[in-house]
Every structure is written in structure tokens, then in C-alpha cells.
Design a protein around this motif. Structure first.
Motif, PDB file in Angstrom:
ATOM      1  N   GLY A   1       0.789  -1.238   0.000  1.00  0.00           N
ATOM      2  CA  GLY A   1       0.000   0.000   0.000  1.00  0.00           C
ATOM      3  C   GLY A   1       0.816   1.280   0.000  1.00  0.00           C
ATOM      4  O   GLY A   1       0.312   2.334   0.393  1.00  0.00           O
ATOM      5  N   VAL A   2       2.072   1.195  -0.467  1.00  0.00           N
ATOM      6  CA  VAL A   2       2.831   2.459  -0.618  1.00  0.00           C
ATOM      7  C   VAL A   2       2.164   3.245  -1.747  1.00  0.00           C
ATOM      8  O   VAL A   2       2.031   2.748  -2.874  1.00  0.00           O
ATOM      9  CB  VAL A   2       4.316   2.182  -0.946  1.00  0.00           C
ATOM     10  N   MET A   3       1.723   4.433  -1.426  1.00  0.00           N
ATOM     11  CA  MET A   3       0.937   5.220  -2.377  1.00  0.00           C
ATOM     12  C   MET A   3       1.836   6.067  -3.286  1.00  0.00           C
ATOM     13  O   MET A   3       2.969   6.368  -2.906  1.00  0.00           O
ATOM     14  CB  MET A   3      -0.039   6.144  -1.631  1.00  0.00           C
TER      15      MET A   3
ATOM     16  N   ALA B   1      11.441   2.975  -0.101  1.00  0.00           N
ATOM     17  CA  ALA B   1      12.412   2.002   0.420  1.00  0.00           C
ATOM     18  C   ALA B   1      13.691   2.714   0.861  1.00  0.00           C
ATOM     19  O   ALA B   1      14.267   2.404   1.908  1.00  0.00           O
ATOM     20  CB  ALA B   1      12.717   0.961  -0.656  1.00  0.00           C
ATOM     21  N   LYS B   2      14.125   3.703   0.065  1.00  0.00           N
ATOM     22  CA  LYS B   2      15.356   4.420   0.426  1.00  0.00           C
ATOM     23  C   LYS B   2      15.147   5.285   1.670  1.00  0.00           C
ATOM     24  O   LYS B   2      16.024   5.372   2.528  1.00  0.00           O
ATOM     25  CB  LYS B   2      15.848   5.253  -0.757  1.00  0.00           C
ATOM     26  N   ALA B   3      13.978   5.906   1.757  1.00  0.00           N
ATOM     27  CA  ALA B   3      13.694   6.714   2.958  1.00  0.00           C
ATOM     28  C   ALA B   3      13.666   5.815   4.196  1.00  0.00           C
ATOM     29  O   ALA B   3      14.166   6.184   5.262  1.00  0.00           O
ATOM     30  CB  ALA B   3      12.372   7.466   2.789  1.00  0.00           C
TER      31      ALA B   3
ATOM     32  N   THR C   1       1.953  -3.108 -18.507  1.00  0.00           N
ATOM     33  CA  THR C   1       0.603  -2.980 -17.938  1.00  0.00           C
ATOM     34  C   THR C   1       0.320  -1.581 -17.390  1.00  0.00           C
ATOM     35  O   THR C   1      -0.756  -1.334 -16.851  1.00  0.00           O
ATOM     36  CB  THR C   1       0.411  -4.007 -16.797  1.00  0.00           C
ATOM     37  N   LEU C   2       1.276  -0.677 -17.518  1.00  0.00           N
ATOM     38  CA  LEU C   2       1.038   0.690 -17.035  1.00  0.00           C
ATOM     39  C   LEU C   2      -0.091   1.360 -17.811  1.00  0.00           C
ATOM     40  O   LEU C   2      -0.093   1.321 -19.048  1.00  0.00           O
ATOM     41  CB  LEU C   2       2.275   1.548 -17.288  1.00  0.00           C
ATOM     42  N   PRO C   3      -1.025   2.005 -17.118  1.00  0.00           N
ATOM     43  CA  PRO C   3      -2.021   2.794 -17.845  1.00  0.00           C
ATOM     44  C   PRO C   3      -1.332   3.912 -18.644  1.00  0.00           C
ATOM     45  O   PRO C   3      -0.275   4.392 -18.234  1.00  0.00           O
ATOM     46  CB  PRO C   3      -2.872   3.407 -16.730  1.00  0.00           C
TER      47      PRO C   3
ATOM     48  N   VAL D   1      11.369  23.580 -12.060  1.00  0.00           N
ATOM     49  CA  VAL D   1      10.118  22.938 -12.501  1.00  0.00           C
ATOM     50  C   VAL D   1       9.706  21.893 -11.458  1.00  0.00           C
ATOM     51  O   VAL D   1       8.525  21.792 -11.078  1.00  0.00           O
ATOM     52  CB  VAL D   1      10.293  22.304 -13.905  1.00  0.00           C
ATOM     53  N   HIS D   2      10.684  21.151 -10.959  1.00  0.00           N
ATOM     54  CA  HIS D   2      10.359  20.164  -9.925  1.00  0.00           C
ATOM     55  C   HIS D   2       9.908  20.832  -8.624  1.00  0.00           C
ATOM     56  O   HIS D   2       8.989  20.340  -7.963  1.00  0.00           O
ATOM     57  CB  HIS D   2      11.549  19.234  -9.666  1.00  0.00           C
ATOM     58  N   MET D   3      10.535  21.935  -8.265  1.00  0.00           N
ATOM     59  CA  MET D   3      10.143  22.591  -7.007  1.00  0.00           C
ATOM     60  C   MET D   3       8.700  23.103  -7.089  1.00  0.00           C
ATOM     61  O   MET D   3       7.922  22.949  -6.153  1.00  0.00           O
ATOM     62  CB  MET D   3      11.099  23.749  -6.672  1.00  0.00           C
TER      63      MET D   3
HETATM   64  O1  NZQ Z   1       0.566   1.327  -6.448  1.00  0.00           O
HETATM   65  P1  NZQ Z   1       0.844   0.445  -7.590  1.00  0.00           P
HETATM   66  O2  NZQ Z   1      -0.029  -0.730  -7.655  1.00  0.00           O
HETATM   67  O3  NZQ Z   1       2.313   0.084  -7.680  1.00  0.00           O
HETATM   68  O4  NZQ Z   1       0.461   1.296  -8.914  1.00  0.00           O
HETATM   69  C1  NZQ Z   1       1.293   2.305  -9.424  1.00  0.00           C
HETATM   70  C2  NZQ Z   1       0.798   3.721  -9.139  1.00  0.00           C
HETATM   71  O5  NZQ Z   1      -0.591   3.766  -9.053  1.00  0.00           O
HETATM   72  C3  NZQ Z   1       1.184   2.253 -10.925  1.00  0.00           C
HETATM   73  N1  NZQ Z   1       2.082   1.262 -11.515  1.00  0.00           N
HETATM   74  C4  NZQ Z   1       3.421   1.143 -11.357  1.00  0.00           C
HETATM   75  N2  NZQ Z   1       3.885   0.153 -12.110  1.00  0.00           N
HETATM   76  C5  NZQ Z   1       2.829  -0.388 -12.753  1.00  0.00           C
HETATM   77  C6  NZQ Z   1       1.677   0.311 -12.368  1.00  0.00           C
HETATM   78  N3  NZQ Z   1       0.441   0.000 -12.835  1.00  0.00           N
HETATM   79  C7  NZQ Z   1       0.345  -1.022 -13.704  1.00  0.00           C
HETATM   80  N4  NZQ Z   1       1.428  -1.710 -14.143  1.00  0.00           N
HETATM   81  C8  NZQ Z   1       2.681  -1.438 -13.701  1.00  0.00           C
HETATM   82  N5  NZQ Z   1       3.732  -2.107 -14.181  1.00  0.00           N
HETATM   83  O6  NZQ Z   1       1.570   3.544 -11.360  1.00  0.00           O
HETATM   84  C9  NZQ Z   1       1.179   4.496 -10.388  1.00  0.00           C
HETATM   85  C10 NZQ Z   1       2.305   5.479 -10.165  1.00  0.00           C
HETATM   86  O7  NZQ Z   1       3.419   4.853  -9.577  1.00  0.00           O
HETATM   87  P2  NZQ Z   1       4.546   5.733  -8.875  1.00  0.00           P
HETATM   88  O8  NZQ Z   1       5.571   4.814  -8.318  1.00  0.00           O
HETATM   89  O9  NZQ Z   1       3.922   6.719  -7.967  1.00  0.00           O
HETATM   90  O10 NZQ Z   1       5.132   6.559 -10.123  1.00  0.00           O
HETATM   91  P3  NZQ Z   1       6.536   7.164 -10.396  1.00  0.00           P
HETATM   92  O11 NZQ Z   1       7.492   6.108 -10.785  1.00  0.00           O
HETATM   93  O12 NZQ Z   1       6.327   8.279 -11.304  1.00  0.00           O
HETATM   94  O13 NZQ Z   1       7.044   7.732  -8.965  1.00  0.00           O
HETATM   95  C11 NZQ Z   1       6.637   9.001  -8.521  1.00  0.00           C
HETATM   96  C12 NZQ Z   1       7.330   9.380  -7.229  1.00  0.00           C
HETATM   97  O14 NZQ Z   1       8.762   9.473  -7.407  1.00  0.00           O
HETATM   98  C13 NZQ Z   1       9.212  10.751  -6.969  1.00  0.00           C
HETATM   99  C14 NZQ Z   1       8.007  11.621  -7.246  1.00  0.00           C
HETATM  100  O15 NZQ Z   1       8.074  12.853  -6.575  1.00  0.00           O
HETATM  101  C15 NZQ Z   1       6.875  10.760  -6.772  1.00  0.00           C
HETATM  102  O16 NZQ Z   1       6.731  10.831  -5.379  1.00  0.00           O
HETATM  103  N6  NZQ Z   1      10.463  11.136  -7.652  1.00  0.00           N
HETATM  104  C16 NZQ Z   1      11.618  10.561  -7.257  1.00  0.00           C
HETATM  105  C17 NZQ Z   1      12.833  10.937  -7.767  1.00  0.00           C
HETATM  106  C18 NZQ Z   1      14.114  10.348  -7.368  1.00  0.00           C
HETATM  107  N7  NZQ Z   1      14.158   9.425  -6.438  1.00  0.00           N
HETATM  108  O17 NZQ Z   1      15.157  10.725  -7.860  1.00  0.00           O
HETATM  109  C19 NZQ Z   1      12.950  12.015  -8.748  1.00  0.00           C
HETATM  110  C20 NZQ Z   1      11.678  12.365  -9.429  1.00  0.00           C
HETATM  111  O18 NZQ Z   1      11.773  13.672  -9.905  1.00  0.00           O
HETATM  112  C21 NZQ Z   1      10.480  12.256  -8.568  1.00  0.00           C
HETATM  113  O19 NZQ Z   1      10.374  13.425  -7.817  1.00  0.00           O
END
Ligand code: NZQ
Ligand code: ZN
Length: 388
Positions: free
Chosen positions: A68-70, A105-107, A186-188, A269-271
Motif C-alpha cells: 500500500g505504498v501510495m 524504500a530508500k527513505a 501494464t502501465l495505464p 520545474v520540480h520545485m
Molecule cells: O501502487 P501500484 O499498484 O504500484 O500502482 C502504481 C501507481 O498507481 C502504478 N504502476 C506502477 N507500475 C505499474 C503500475 N500500474 C500497472 N502496471 C505497472 N507495471 O503507477 C502508479 C504510479 O506509480 P509511482 O511509483 O507513484 O510513479 P513514479 O514512478 O512516477 O514515482 C513518482 C514518485 O517518485 C518521486 C516523485 O516525486 C513521486 O513521489 N520522484 C523521485 C525521484 C528520485 N528518487 O530521484 C525524482 C523524481 O523527480 C520524482 O520526484
């Protein structure tokens, strides 16, 4: 001139259709207690969960789960995970998901053995890691953030209306990351294009800084051209392996610290996007898309030559008989047309921002100083209003 820097990238990457098999190579290196971290369940529908659990069992691991990590992981979820990881005496954190799960996980990895409040220590006071770090491995299922090969994590505090990233450094990079482009099939579409724009934004945040002749800029122009080409193919045919694998690889290179070397880097842009997300909880890549064009049009006069170079080298604008300003504007026009064609969200109002939030969004935007203009509150207000 390239400034002085240190470069180290300790993450081992396994890339390709069989990459998941490398869990059998990696898991024996760590203790028996594994914390398996994932999101809201997509990995259970697409079969990735079963593959990972089979490898954990085959390697005799004791598995404790944090599910449930959102998207935009919260500080409350972080605190919940710290307690679970402590009770389980976790020796490896295995993240299976997108950037949110990898960041989480890193946090966790820097907080489990830290007696301080993790949010205050890392995301408010930006302190260094002073405790033992629990190693992290990632199985990536969504492409965009680059979290699979960097030492950063972004956490959201809804109560304080803040979304803040901390770059923890080399020791917090995942020890290994598993990248199978097929896992992203499978990503939307909404998430796929948000991820594609996140990649573009990471590159531009680093590209639009400095006026020197820096090899990183040439690398970034190549990455951008490949991204634009592959994105067009993947949007038409999401099962195109070549396009999906190129996008996955570009995402990693866009933010694994290499192209930032010798650059001051911008990140505004990120900020601004993160401030929008702190108020709306919108998808990361979409918050960036919605503020980018107003931001770039606003700062273009301060970095005119670079914007003109971008237009020519990335968007193929012909410079013949045109002023730098005309060339630069045509580059941004081409970028905007491409973003519209991809289907990105181009206004923060469409992400849930309302007029009464705008002042607060300005207030919760952190100001960085590496870009072509150091923004003040009035500058940010102008960009936020134009994004609305
Ligand atoms: O919750 P699940 O079931 O995993 O669903 C996810 C989520 O709803 C879904 N998803 C992921 N893989 C899927 C999938 N659905 C179907 N099939 C798959 N194979 O996609 C949704 C979004 O996932 P999420 O992990 O939130 O997306 P993203 O990878 O874009 O991560 C966003 C987060 O990363 C941070 C962002 O701020 C945000 O919190 N960032 C981290 C960075 C870093 N560590 O360097 C830099 C970035 O600029 C960013 O800020
Ligand atoms: Zn990003």
C-alpha cells in the motif's frame, strides 16, 4: 569549464527480459530477513509479485511485507514502515514498483536505525545520514523517476502541505536494480506518458543551466532525441519492446547523476511541481508538464542562447535568417505541440488546483539557485498563475 567533481555510481543494474532471474544472484548476499515493499496491488495483477515471492522463497528468506505504498508516499506511511521494519529486523529492503516504492524504500533504509524523527531530520533539516543504512534492492515496474539508480527520495507531508526530496548520497543508492521493460507493459497510458515527461523534465532541469561547453549537454541532447522518438512509438504501440526499453534506459541515465556533473542544474520545474502535488496529490510527471511551458517561456530571455541551441539540436528548428529569440521560441512551440500530442496535462487547474490554493503553492515552493534566473516569490507567482 567543467568544475571539480566526484563521480561514483554503486548500483548494479540487471536489464532485459530475464533480469528478474538475477534475484537468485543477489539475494544470497544479504541476511535472511527481507522487507518486501510494494504499492496498491498492480504487481499482484500482472504476476510480478508471484515471480518475486518465488525467488524469495527459493532463497530461504523470511519475508515481511509493507503493502500500500501510495504514489507520492507520505510521512505517515514512512513511520508505519519504520515500525514494521524494526520489528522484523529487516536486513534487506526489496522495493517492487515505481519511483514511489523505490523512494519509500530508500527513505526507510536511512530511518530504521535512526533515533530522530525521520521527516524533521532529512526533509526539513536536510541532515546527513548518521545511522546504519539497511540495503535496498529494486524491481522497477514504472519508468520515469530514475530512483532505481540514484540516492534520492521524495516524501510528502499532507499536514504541512510539503513535498520534499532529499539526496542522501552514494551509500543510499540501491545495491541492485532489476529492469525488465516488459514489466512496464501494464502501465495505464496516463502513467506511461507522465513517466515519459518526468524523464524529459529531469534532463531539461540539468540542461538549462550554465553557458560553458560541457559534454553533459551533448549527451543530454542525444537522450532527448531518443526519448522523443521512442515516446512517439510507445504511445502508438505500448507493446513495442524496443521503444519501451529505450525509454527505460533513458530514464535511468537522465537521473543517475552522470549528466549533472560539472553543471549547476536548475530544478525549479520540480520545485513548483512538488508544491502543486503537496496541495493536490497529483501524479508527479503531470505536475511537471503543467508548469513547464509557463516556466520555460518565463526564463527563456535569461538563457536565450541555450534555448536557441535546444531548439536547433533537439527539435530540428532551422536557424536560417532568424534571431536567437525567434529560434528559441520556435523550439518551445515544438515542445509544447509534442506535449499536447502525447496527451499530457498542461494546466494545474486540471490537476485539482483551485484559485484559493495559488498563494499557498507559491509559499511552499523551495527556491533553487542553479538555473538561468534565481526566482523570487513574484516570479513564481507569475509562473503558477500562467500554469493555472
Ligand atoms: O501502487 P501500484 O499498484 O504500484 O500502482 C502504481 C501507481 O498507481 C502504478 N504502476 C506502477 N507500475 C505499474 C503500475 N500500474 C500497472 N502496471 C505497472 N507495471 O503507477 C502508479 C504510479 O506509480 P509511482 O511509483 O507513484 O510513479 P513514479 O514512478 O512516477 O514515482 C513518482 C514518485 O517518485 C518521486 C516523485 O516525486 C513521486 O513521489 N520522484 C523521485 C525521484 C528520485 N528518487 O530521484 C525524482 C523524481 O523527480 C520524482 O520526484
Ligand atoms: Zn521528476
Amino acid at each position: 569549464m567543467l568544475g571539480n567533481f566526484t563521480y561514483c555510481n554503486p548500483t548494479k543494474l540487471y536489464f532485459g527480459k530475464d533480469a528478474i532471474d538475477s534475484l537468485n544472484e543477489e539475494l544470497p548476499k544479504y541476511g535472511d530477513n527481507v522487507l518486501l515493499v510494494y504499492g496498491s496491488g498492480s504487481i499482484k495483477k500482472n504476476g510480478i509479485y508471484d515471480k518475486v515471492v518465488a525467488a524469495l522463497k527459493a532463497n530461504g528468506k523470511n519475508v515481511t511485507e509493507v503493502a500500500g505504498v501510495m504514489p507520492n508516499p507520505t510521512v505517515d506511511k514512512l513511520n508505519e514502515g519504520i515500525a514494521i521494519a524494526k520489528a522484523a529486523d529487516a536486513q534487506l529492503i526489496l522495493a517492487v514498483g515505481g519511483g514511489s516504492v523505490c523512494d519509500y524504500a530508500k527513505a526507510l533504509s536511512v530511518s530504521i536505525n535512526c533515533n530522530d524523527d525521520a521527516w524533521d531530520k532529512y526533509f526539513i533539516r536536510f541532515e546527513d545520514v548518521t545511522c546504519d543504512i539497511v540495503p535496498v534492492g529494486c524491481v522497477l515496474t514504472m519508468v520515469g523517476t530514475g530512483s532505481e539508480m540514484n540516492g534520492g527520495a521524495v516524501i510528502t507531508n499532507h499536514e504541512q502541505k510539503l513535498k520534499i526530496g532529499h539526496v542522501f548520497g552514494d551509500k543510499v543508492f540501491p545495491k541492485f536494480s532489476i529492469l525488465n521493460p516488459e514489466f512496464t507493459y501494464t502501465l495505464p497510458k496516463y502513467q506511461m506518458i507522465a513517466g515519459i515527461y518526468d524523464i524529459m523534465s529531469h534532463i531539461l532541469e540539468q540542461y538549462f543551466s550554465g553557458t560553458d561547453d560541457n559534454t553533459s549537454d551533448y549527451i543530454m541532447e542525444g537522450l532527448l532525441r531518443s526519448l522523443i522518438h521512442s515516446a512517439d512509438i510507445a504511445v502508438d504501440n505500448p507493446l513495442d519492446y524496443e521503444a519501451r526499453s529505450n525509454i527505460m534506459w533513458i530514464a535511468t541515465w537522465a537521473l543517475n547523476t552522470l549528466v549533472a556533473k560539472g553543471k549547476t542544474t536548475d530544478w525549479m520545474v520540480h520545485m513548483i511541481g512538488q508544491a502543486v502535488a503537496a496541495h493536490t496529490d497529483a501524479t508527479h510527471g503531470m505536475t511537471l508538464a503543467a508548469v513547464s511551458m509557463p516556466y520555460y517561456r518565463y526564463i527563456m530571455p535569461y538563457g536565450m542562447d541555450k534555448f536557441a541551441r535546444y531548439a536547433v539540436n533537439v527539435w530540428g528548428v532551422s536557424p536560417e535568417g532568424k534571431s536567437a529569440e525567434q529560434i528559441a521560441s520556435q523550439g518551445l512551440d515544438a515542445m509544447q505541440a509534442w506535449m499536447n500530442k502525447l496527451g499530457l496535462v498542461m494546466n494545474i487547474s486540471k490537476l485539482g488546483a483551485t484559485e484559493d490554493m495559488l498563494d499557498d503553492i507559491v509559499k511552499s515552493t523551495l527556491i533553487m539557485s542553479g538555473g538561468y534566473k534565481v526566482m523570487d516569490a513574484d516570479d513564481i507567482r507569475a509562473v503558477v498563475k500562467a500554469s493555472y
